[in-house]
Design an enzyme around this catalytic site. Structure first.
Site, PDB file in Angstrom:
ATOM      1  N   GLU A 155       1.397   3.529   2.313  1.00 57.78           N
ATOM      2  CA  GLU A 155       1.941   3.634   3.489  1.00 57.78           C
ATOM      3  C   GLU A 155       3.023   3.071   3.663  1.00 57.78           C
ATOM      4  OE1 GLU A 155      -2.402   5.100   3.566  1.00 57.78           O
ATOM      5  OE2 GLU A 155      -1.370   3.527   3.008  1.00 57.78           O
ATOM      6  N   HIS A 208       0.918  -1.318   0.008  1.00 63.38           N
ATOM      7  CA  HIS A 208      -0.041  -0.065   0.007  1.00 63.38           C
ATOM      8  C   HIS A 208       0.928   1.330  -0.122  1.00 63.38           C
ATOM      9  CE1 HIS A 208      -3.670  -1.928   1.876  1.00 63.38           C
ATOM     10  NE2 HIS A 208      -3.067  -2.841   0.955  1.00 63.38           N
TER      11      HIS A 208
END
Length: 224
Positions: A130, A128
């Protein structure tokens, strides 16, 4: 002793600001120009001791002022928007690649140290924005401790990413889009309920370019 800016830049003040003529082994004032030579001064144990303490204090003063200035910057909405636009650019790359348009950056001391974008549909479902930014920052800094860093992400982190951010000690999360606003649900989950559940001391700043961030993310579903 005064720690004014002059002491940091004026050689006649900065080197000897915490010493006295007696410490140099003489009794004449420096301003006369007839005091002990620089060699005498530098050979004095008192000079070396006090000089080292003076340098340490000045360095600490400068670092304190730098941190204070950076803290003030973090309270500036325009600064948050500037960093969020960097995350949006990464999200746009993910969107062009056919993935969900989410991007993230990690900032420490005013400098971007980690960049990431979603690759969950085009490479690895565990990557992802992040977690991609976390990996990039840890590699750049050579550590898995990102204390003192701030995350800027175009979409609220999912539970997996929230746990990863907690593990690397990112203590300030700046968010663009929110799950509730785009109809995404993980039950009662939100970053706020996550922090409460795990007892984490996390600072949240929300609503930064929220509409732009959500519109970019939603392009993926508009194509389906």
């Amino acid at each position: 002793m005064s720690y004014g800016l002059a002491a940091a830049h004026d050689p006649s003040v900065g080197d000897y600001a915490d010493t006295s003529p007696e410490d140099w082994g003489g009794t004449l004032e420096r301003s006369t120009g007839f005091g002990p030579s620089s060699t005498d001064r530098e050979s004095s144990p008192a000079y070396r001791r006090r000089g080292s303490a003076c340098c340490a204090r000045l360095f600490g003063f400068r670092m304190t002022m730098r941190r204070a200035a950076y803290t003030m910057v973090l309270m500036d909405p325009q600064y948050h928007e500037t960093m969020m636009r960097q995350a949006l650019e990464l999200g746009a790359v993910a969107d062009k690649e056919g993935d969900m348009g989410v991007g993230a950056v990690i900032v420490r001391d005013g400098r971007i140290v980690g960049r990431g974008r979603n690759r969950i549909h085009t490479g690895d479902p565990l990557v992802h924005a992040e977690t991609d930014a976390i990996a990039d920052a840890c590699k750049a800094l050579g550590t898995d401790d990102l204390s003192g860093s701030t995350l800027y992400t175009t979409m609220e982190p999912c539970p997996m990413c929230a746990g990863a951010l907690l593990n690397v000690k990112v203590g300030h999360w700046v968010l663009g889009g929110r799950f509730k606003a785009v109809g995404r649900s993980f039950g009662k989950y939100s970053v706020e309920t996550f922090a409460e559940f795990v007892g984490a001391d996390i600072t949240f700043t929300t609503g930064i370019l929220q509409e732009d961030c959500q519109a970019l993310r939603n392009r993926y579903f508009a194509r389906k």
